[in-house]
Design a protein around this motif. Structure first.
Motif, PDB file in Angstrom:
ATOM      1  N   ASP A 127      -4.224   2.692  43.479  1.00 40.36           N
ATOM      2  CA  ASP A 127      -3.890   1.359  42.567  1.00 40.36           C
ATOM      3  C   ASP A 127      -3.603   1.645  41.271  1.00 40.36           C
ATOM      4  O   ASP A 127      -2.388   1.390  40.662  1.00 40.36           O
ATOM      5  CB  ASP A 127      -4.957   0.424  42.955  1.00 40.36           C
ATOM      6  N   ALA A 128      -4.434   2.530  40.537  1.00 37.86           N
ATOM      7  CA  ALA A 128      -4.285   2.667  39.077  1.00 37.86           C
ATOM      8  C   ALA A 128      -3.071   3.344  38.861  1.00 37.86           C
ATOM      9  O   ALA A 128      -2.190   3.213  38.225  1.00 37.86           O
ATOM     10  CB  ALA A 128      -5.365   3.456  38.539  1.00 37.86           C
ATOM     11  N   TYR A 129      -2.714   4.599  39.747  1.00 32.99           N
ATOM     12  CA  TYR A 129      -1.516   5.295  39.730  1.00 32.99           C
ATOM     13  C   TYR A 129      -0.193   4.328  39.800  1.00 32.99           C
ATOM     14  O   TYR A 129       0.606   4.379  39.369  1.00 32.99           O
ATOM     15  CB  TYR A 129      -1.372   6.404  40.790  1.00 32.99           C
ATOM     16  N   GLN A 130      -0.267   3.506  40.926  1.00 37.96           N
ATOM     17  CA  GLN A 130       0.976   2.514  41.262  1.00 37.96           C
ATOM     18  C   GLN A 130       1.170   1.678  40.075  1.00 37.96           C
ATOM     19  O   GLN A 130       2.174   1.263  39.618  1.00 37.96           O
ATOM     20  CB  GLN A 130       0.725   1.836  42.443  1.00 37.96           C
ATOM     21  N   ILE A 131      -0.134   1.021  39.547  1.00 39.87           N
ATOM     22  CA  ILE A 131       0.094  -0.009  38.239  1.00 39.87           C
ATOM     23  C   ILE A 131       0.745   0.721  36.901  1.00 39.87           C
ATOM     24  O   ILE A 131       1.764   0.234  36.474  1.00 39.87           O
ATOM     25  CB  ILE A 131      -1.117  -0.562  38.012  1.00 39.87           C
ATOM     26  N   ARG A 132       0.088   1.974  36.755  1.00 40.74           N
ATOM     27  CA  ARG A 132       0.691   2.636  35.565  1.00 40.74           C
ATOM     28  C   ARG A 132       2.213   3.139  35.613  1.00 40.74           C
ATOM     29  O   ARG A 132       2.958   3.275  34.849  1.00 40.74           O
ATOM     30  CB  ARG A 132       0.002   3.837  35.232  1.00 40.74           C
ATOM     31  N   PHE A 133       2.555   3.605  37.041  1.00 41.71           N
ATOM     32  CA  PHE A 133       3.683   3.993  37.586  1.00 41.71           C
ATOM     33  C   PHE A 133       4.915   2.828  37.136  1.00 41.71           C
ATOM     34  O   PHE A 133       5.726   3.126  36.556  1.00 41.71           O
ATOM     35  CB  PHE A 133       3.816   4.481  38.699  1.00 41.71           C
ATOM     36  N   ASN A 134       4.407   1.725  37.614  1.00 37.93           N
ATOM     37  CA  ASN A 134       5.096   0.563  37.460  1.00 37.93           C
ATOM     38  C   ASN A 134       5.665   0.061  35.954  1.00 37.93           C
ATOM     39  O   ASN A 134       6.541  -0.289  35.491  1.00 37.93           O
ATOM     40  CB  ASN A 134       4.568  -0.820  38.504  1.00 37.93           C
ATOM     41  N   GLU A 135       4.092   0.277  35.054  1.00 40.56           N
ATOM     42  CA  GLU A 135       4.490   0.150  33.830  1.00 40.56           C
ATOM     43  C   GLU A 135       5.448   0.904  33.059  1.00 40.56           C
ATOM     44  O   GLU A 135       6.146   0.742  32.222  1.00 40.56           O
ATOM     45  CB  GLU A 135       3.090   0.109  33.024  1.00 40.56           C
ATOM     46  N   MET A 136       5.372   2.242  33.595  1.00 35.35           N
ATOM     47  CA  MET A 136       6.334   3.275  32.896  1.00 35.35           C
ATOM     48  C   MET A 136       7.765   2.894  33.116  1.00 35.35           C
ATOM     49  O   MET A 136       8.615   3.171  32.444  1.00 35.35           O
ATOM     50  CB  MET A 136       5.853   4.687  33.514  1.00 35.35           C
ATOM     51  N   LEU A 137       7.863   2.492  34.450  1.00 36.81           N
ATOM     52  CA  LEU A 137       9.320   2.176  34.810  1.00 36.81           C
ATOM     53  C   LEU A 137       9.693   0.929  33.947  1.00 36.81           C
ATOM     54  O   LEU A 137      11.010   0.787  33.592  1.00 36.81           O
ATOM     55  CB  LEU A 137       9.211   1.835  36.431  1.00 36.81           C
ATOM     56  N   GLU A 138       8.887  -0.026  33.758  1.00 36.44           N
ATOM     57  CA  GLU A 138       8.978  -1.216  32.828  1.00 36.44           C
ATOM     58  C   GLU A 138       9.566  -0.729  31.418  1.00 36.44           C
ATOM     59  O   GLU A 138      10.366  -1.177  30.727  1.00 36.44           O
ATOM     60  CB  GLU A 138       7.973  -2.015  32.909  1.00 36.44           C
ATOM     61  N   THR A 139       8.464   0.341  30.890  1.00 32.86           N
ATOM     62  CA  THR A 139       8.806   0.702  29.673  1.00 32.86           C
ATOM     63  C   THR A 139      10.244   1.518  29.573  1.00 32.86           C
ATOM     64  O   THR A 139      11.132   1.230  28.622  1.00 32.86           O
ATOM     65  CB  THR A 139       8.009   1.786  29.197  1.00 32.86           C
ATOM     66  N   ILE A 140      10.690   2.297  30.578  1.00 28.12           N
ATOM     67  CA  ILE A 140      11.899   2.948  30.681  1.00 28.12           C
ATOM     68  C   ILE A 140      13.172   1.639  30.548  1.00 28.12           C
ATOM     69  O   ILE A 140      13.901   1.986  29.882  1.00 28.12           O
ATOM     70  CB  ILE A 140      12.071   3.763  32.017  1.00 28.12           C
ATOM     71  N   ASP A 141      12.989   0.954  31.477  1.00 25.18           N
ATOM     72  CA  ASP A 141      13.749  -0.362  31.663  1.00 25.18           C
ATOM     73  C   ASP A 141      14.234  -1.032  30.257  1.00 25.18           C
ATOM     74  O   ASP A 141      15.077  -1.379  29.857  1.00 25.18           O
ATOM     75  CB  ASP A 141      13.582  -1.186  32.669  1.00 25.18           C
ATOM     76  N   THR A 142      13.026  -1.094  29.543  1.00 21.76           N
ATOM     77  CA  THR A 142      12.956  -1.767  28.198  1.00 21.76           C
ATOM     78  C   THR A 142      13.893  -0.927  27.224  1.00 21.76           C
ATOM     79  O   THR A 142      14.626  -1.564  26.592  1.00 21.76           O
ATOM     80  CB  THR A 142      11.565  -2.067  27.801  1.00 21.76           C
ATOM     81  N   LEU A 143      13.343   0.305  27.351  1.00 24.34           N
ATOM     82  CA  LEU A 143      14.369   1.280  26.351  1.00 24.34           C
ATOM     83  C   LEU A 143      15.846   1.163  26.643  1.00 24.34           C
ATOM     84  O   LEU A 143      16.778   1.235  25.807  1.00 24.34           O
ATOM     85  CB  LEU A 143      13.555   2.681  26.338  1.00 24.34           C
ATOM     86  N   ALA A 144      16.120   1.404  27.996  1.00 27.23           N
ATOM     87  CA  ALA A 144      17.583   1.384  28.539  1.00 27.23           C
ATOM     88  C   ALA A 144      18.334   0.186  28.263  1.00 27.23           C
ATOM     89  O   ALA A 144      19.608   0.440  28.129  1.00 27.23           O
ATOM     90  CB  ALA A 144      17.453   1.952  29.725  1.00 27.23           C
ATOM     91  N   PHE A 145      17.782  -0.924  28.623  1.00 25.69           N
ATOM     92  CA  PHE A 145      18.530  -2.280  28.966  1.00 25.69           C
ATOM     93  C   PHE A 145      18.393  -3.250  28.034  1.00 25.69           C
ATOM     94  O   PHE A 145      19.206  -4.302  28.020  1.00 25.69           O
ATOM     95  CB  PHE A 145      18.290  -2.432  30.429  1.00 25.69           C
ATOM     96  N   MET A 146      17.314  -3.077  27.361  1.00 21.14           N
ATOM     97  CA  MET A 146      17.018  -4.258  26.390  1.00 21.14           C
ATOM     98  C   MET A 146      17.503  -4.250  24.790  1.00 21.14           C
ATOM     99  O   MET A 146      17.369  -2.964  24.342  1.00 21.14           O
ATOM    100  CB  MET A 146      15.513  -4.682  26.262  1.00 21.14           C
ATOM    101  N   LYS A 147      17.923  -5.007  24.350  1.00 20.32           N
ATOM    102  CA  LYS A 147      18.392  -5.076  22.909  1.00 20.32           C
ATOM    103  C   LYS A 147      16.899  -5.028  22.073  1.00 20.32           C
ATOM    104  O   LYS A 147      16.051  -5.419  22.449  1.00 20.32           O
ATOM    105  CB  LYS A 147      19.244  -6.271  22.423  1.00 20.32           C
ATOM    106  N   MET A 148      17.048  -4.664  20.842  1.00 14.02           N
ATOM    107  CA  MET A 148      15.898  -4.410  20.216  1.00 14.02           C
ATOM    108  C   MET A 148      15.193  -5.775  19.885  1.00 14.02           C
ATOM    109  O   MET A 148      14.006  -6.015  20.064  1.00 14.02           O
ATOM    110  CB  MET A 148      16.133  -3.881  18.708  1.00 14.02           C
ATOM    111  N   ASP A 149      16.000  -6.930  19.681  1.00 11.45           N
ATOM    112  CA  ASP A 149      15.386  -8.167  19.526  1.00 11.45           C
ATOM    113  C   ASP A 149      14.406  -8.470  20.808  1.00 11.45           C
ATOM    114  O   ASP A 149      13.458  -9.194  20.621  1.00 11.45           O
ATOM    115  CB  ASP A 149      16.327  -9.345  18.885  1.00 11.45           C
ATOM    116  N   GLU A 150      15.064  -8.216  21.908  1.00  6.41           N
ATOM    117  CA  GLU A 150      14.261  -8.631  23.157  1.00  6.41           C
ATOM    118  C   GLU A 150      13.209  -7.618  23.253  1.00  6.41           C
ATOM    119  O   GLU A 150      12.114  -8.243  24.130  1.00  6.41           O
ATOM    120  CB  GLU A 150      15.517  -8.218  24.198  1.00  6.41           C
ATOM    121  N   ARG A 151      13.199  -6.475  22.999  1.00  5.22           N
ATOM    122  CA  ARG A 151      12.089  -5.550  22.823  1.00  5.22           C
ATOM    123  C   ARG A 151      10.966  -6.126  22.170  1.00  5.22           C
ATOM    124  O   ARG A 151       9.940  -6.147  22.518  1.00  5.22           O
ATOM    125  CB  ARG A 151      12.563  -4.065  22.592  1.00  5.22           C
ATOM    126  N   ILE A 152      11.479  -6.425  20.856  1.00  5.10           N
ATOM    127  CA  ILE A 152      10.277  -6.764  20.108  1.00  5.10           C
ATOM    128  C   ILE A 152       9.549  -8.144  20.243  1.00  5.10           C
ATOM    129  O   ILE A 152       8.379  -8.242  20.624  1.00  5.10           O
ATOM    130  CB  ILE A 152      10.810  -7.158  18.630  1.00  5.10           C
TER     131      ILE A 152
END
Length: 211
Positions: A127-152
């Motif tokens: 479960d820990a692997y799955q949760i952290r993997f999902n959070e890593m994907l969320e971080t990548i999506d944030t970097l790739a698709f969100m503008k800086m004001d949305e990220r902040i």
């Protein structure tokens, strides 16, 4: 106190026999806010179980600049440190206490043994692997698709949820380091968010008004 915290955070996850063994073999540690718990290139002989507080997990680039990957809360472990332990390699992340925190450190030789023999531990690790993997994907999506004001703004909302408070004691430079950008950019966008009535700024403090 250690055993009480262990029972409080993990008694719905790990079975009683395993909790007793963790209490007997684990090493209890306390850290103050901003203490480095695990550093990059540090050999890992233990994995942490977080009993209280919060920890942020960071990566570092070739220039020494940091990027926030995810936060750990009480009841969590760090899957990335677990991977390094199992491979007997050095840490590729930095773990920093976001607030005063207490942990129990599990010796690496116990990790694989329990994974093979204890169902509750095996499920916890998977479960820990799955949760952290999902959070890593969320971080990548944030970097790739969100503008800086949305990220902040997302960063601030995550902090509110983590701390269970809309009032955040945080410096602009701390946000800049976590999001891998400049303090000038952070200050400008925070002012923009304040003008949009999403936050209220004061010295080393941000009140989140919308979330």
């Amino acid at each position: 106190m250690t055993n009480k915290l262990l029972q409080q955070k993990f008694n719905q996850i790990l079975d009683d026999n395993l909790l007793n063994e963790i209490f007997q073999t684990g090493i209890f540690k306390e850290y103050k806010k901003d203490d480095i718990i695990i550093d990059i290139n540090q050999p890992l002989n233990y994995i942490p179980l977080l009993l209280s507080g919060n920890i942020k997990i960071l990566r570092e680039d070739a220039n020494g600049d940091e990027l926030l990957l995810y936060f750990l809360e009480a009841g969590d472990t760090c899957a990335m440190s677990l991977t390094c332990c199992l491979k007997t390699s050095k840490s590729n992340i930095r773990a920093v206490a976001e607030s005063d925190s207490s942990l129990i450190l599990i010796p690496v030789e116990k990790i694989q043994d329990w994974f093979n023999t204890n169902e509750s531990w095996r499920n916890f690790i998977l479960d820990a692997y799955q949760i952290r993997f999902n959070e890593m994907l969320e971080t990548i999506d944030t970097l790739a698709f969100m503008k800086m004001d949305e990220r902040i703004f997302k960063y601030l909302i995550d902090k509110v949820k983590l701390n269970a408070s809309t009032s955040l004691e945080i410096k602009h430079n701390d946000i800049a380091e976590d999001l891998h950008t400049s303090r000038v950019v952070i200050s400008r966008i925070l002012k923009q968010l304040e003008n949009e009535n999403k936050i209220k700024l004061s010295r080393n403090k941000i009140e989140v008004l919308q979330f």
